[in-house]
Design a protein around this motif. Structure first.
Motif, short mmCIF file in Angstrom:
data_model
loop_
_atom_site.label_atom_id
_atom_site.label_comp_id
_atom_site.label_asym_id
_atom_site.label_seq_id
_atom_site.Cartn_x
_atom_site.Cartn_y
_atom_site.Cartn_z
N LEU A 189 2.36 18.03 0.23
CA LEU A 189 3.71 17.74 -0.23
C LEU A 189 3.58 16.87 -1.47
CD1 LEU A 189 4.62 14.57 0.66
CD2 LEU A 189 4.66 15.66 2.87
N VAL A 190 4.62 16.83 -2.25
CA VAL A 190 4.63 16.03 -3.47
C VAL A 190 5.53 14.82 -3.24
CG1 VAL A 190 5.18 15.95 -5.93
CG2 VAL A 190 4.22 18.04 -4.93
N LEU A 191 4.94 13.64 -3.38
CA LEU A 191 5.71 12.40 -3.33
C LEU A 191 6.11 12.07 -4.76
CD1 LEU A 191 3.47 10.33 -0.88
CD2 LEU A 191 5.57 11.57 -0.35
N SER A 192 7.38 12.09 -5.03
CA SER A 192 7.87 11.81 -6.39
C SER A 192 7.51 10.39 -6.79
CB SER A 192 9.39 11.99 -6.44
OG SER A 192 10.01 10.96 -5.70
N PRO A 193 7.52 10.09 -8.09
CA PRO A 193 7.27 8.71 -8.52
C PRO A 193 8.21 7.72 -7.83
CG PRO A 193 7.19 10.17 -10.42
CD PRO A 193 7.66 11.00 -9.25
N LYS A 194 9.48 8.10 -7.63
CA LYS A 194 10.44 7.22 -6.97
C LYS A 194 9.98 6.88 -5.55
CE LYS A 194 15.32 7.02 -5.63
NZ LYS A 194 16.62 7.67 -5.78
N LEU A 195 9.53 7.87 -4.80
CA LEU A 195 9.07 7.64 -3.43
C LEU A 195 7.80 6.78 -3.41
CD1 LEU A 195 9.61 11.13 -1.76
CD2 LEU A 195 11.06 9.11 -1.62
N ARG A 196 6.87 7.09 -4.31
CA ARG A 196 5.61 6.32 -4.36
C ARG A 196 5.89 4.87 -4.73
NH1 ARG A 196 2.32 9.55 -8.40
NH2 ARG A 196 4.28 10.61 -8.71
N GLU A 197 6.79 4.65 -5.69
CA GLU A 197 7.12 3.28 -6.11
C GLU A 197 7.82 2.52 -4.99
OE1 GLU A 197 9.36 3.49 -9.77
OE2 GLU A 197 7.77 4.69 -10.72
N LYS A 198 8.70 3.19 -4.25
CA LYS A 198 9.45 2.51 -3.19
C LYS A 198 8.52 1.84 -2.18
CE LYS A 198 12.96 2.72 0.34
NZ LYS A 198 12.36 1.79 1.25
N ILE A 199 7.43 2.53 -1.81
CA ILE A 199 6.55 1.97 -0.79
C ILE A 199 5.19 1.53 -1.34
CG2 ILE A 199 7.74 3.14 1.09
CD1 ILE A 199 5.39 5.09 1.23
N GLY A 200 5.01 1.62 -2.65
CA GLY A 200 3.80 1.09 -3.27
C GLY A 200 2.57 1.97 -3.15
#
Length: 170
Positions: free
Chosen positions: A103-114
Motif C-alpha cells: 500500500l502507499v502511505l501518502s506524505p500526509k499519513l507518514r508525517e502524521k505518525i512520523g
C-alpha cells in the motif's frame, strides 16, 4: 466467524511511501472485501483521524461497513455522530492493495505518525495498526508497565472478566 488479524512485523517504507502489507494481513483484507475475487487486489480503509492517535488503523471493507452502520444509527446532527463521521469518514482513505501486496502511505499519513524508513504492522483483531517503530516501542512499554503493577502471578485473561472502565483508551 471472520478471519482476524494476528501478529506484528516491521517493514521497510520506500521513498514513495510504499510498504508491504504482511501476507497474513492480506488474506484477511481479501476475505473482508465483498468485491474481491481471485486475481483482484483487495480494497481497504486507513483511518488516520484523531490528534491523540499516533498510529494509522487499517480496516477491511466489512469492518468499516460495521463502523459506518453504528455511526449511522446515532441521531443525525448529534455531536457524537459528527465527531465520528469526521474521524471515520473525513479522516480516512479508501485504497487498493497493489499487485505486489503493498500500500502507499501518502506524505500526509507518514508525517502524521512520523514514519520515515520503517513501519510496524500490529494486529488488533478485526483491525490492524501501523506505527512508527519508536512510538510503538513506547506504547508497548506503557502497556508492560501497567501490567507489571498487577500481582506476580497475574493472568491477563482475567481482564476479560472485568467491567471496562477504559473503553476510551487506545
Amino acid at each position: 466467524m471472520a478471519r482476524r488479524f494476528r501478529g506484528e512485523s516491521t517493514h521497510k517504507v520506500d521513498a514513495k511511501g510504499r510498504v508491504s502489507i504482511p501476507a497474513p494481513f492480506r488474506r484477511v483484507l481479501e476475505e473482508g472485501d465483498p468485491d474481491w475475487t481471485d486475481g483482484l487486489n483487495p480494497n481497504m480503509v486507513l483511518v488516520y483521524g484523531g490528534k491523540s492517535r499516533n498510529y494509522i488503523e487499517g480496516y477491511t471493507m466489512k469492518s468499516m461497513d460495521e463502523v459506518d452502520e453504528q455511526i449511522a444509527a446515532l441521531p443525525r446532527g448529534s455531536r457524537r455522530r459528527r465527531a465520528l463521521e469526521h474521524m471515520f469518514s473525513g479522516q480516512s482513505v479508501q485504497l487498493n492493495v497493489d499487485e505486489t501486496g503493498r500500500l502507499v502511505l501518502s506524505p500526509k499519513l507518514r508525517e502524521k505518525i512520523g514514519i520515515t524508513s520503517e513501519a510496524i504492522f500490529v494486529a488488533t483483531g478485526d483491525t490492524f495498526q501501523i506505527w512508527e517503530p519508536s512510538a510503538y516501542d513506547a506504547h508497548v512499554a506503557a502497556i508492560e508497565d501497567w501490567l507489571e503493577e498487577e500481582v506476580d502471578d497475574f493472568d491477563p485473561l482475567t481482564l476479560l472478566d472485568e467491567p471496562s472502565s477504559d473503553s476510551a483508551e487506545g
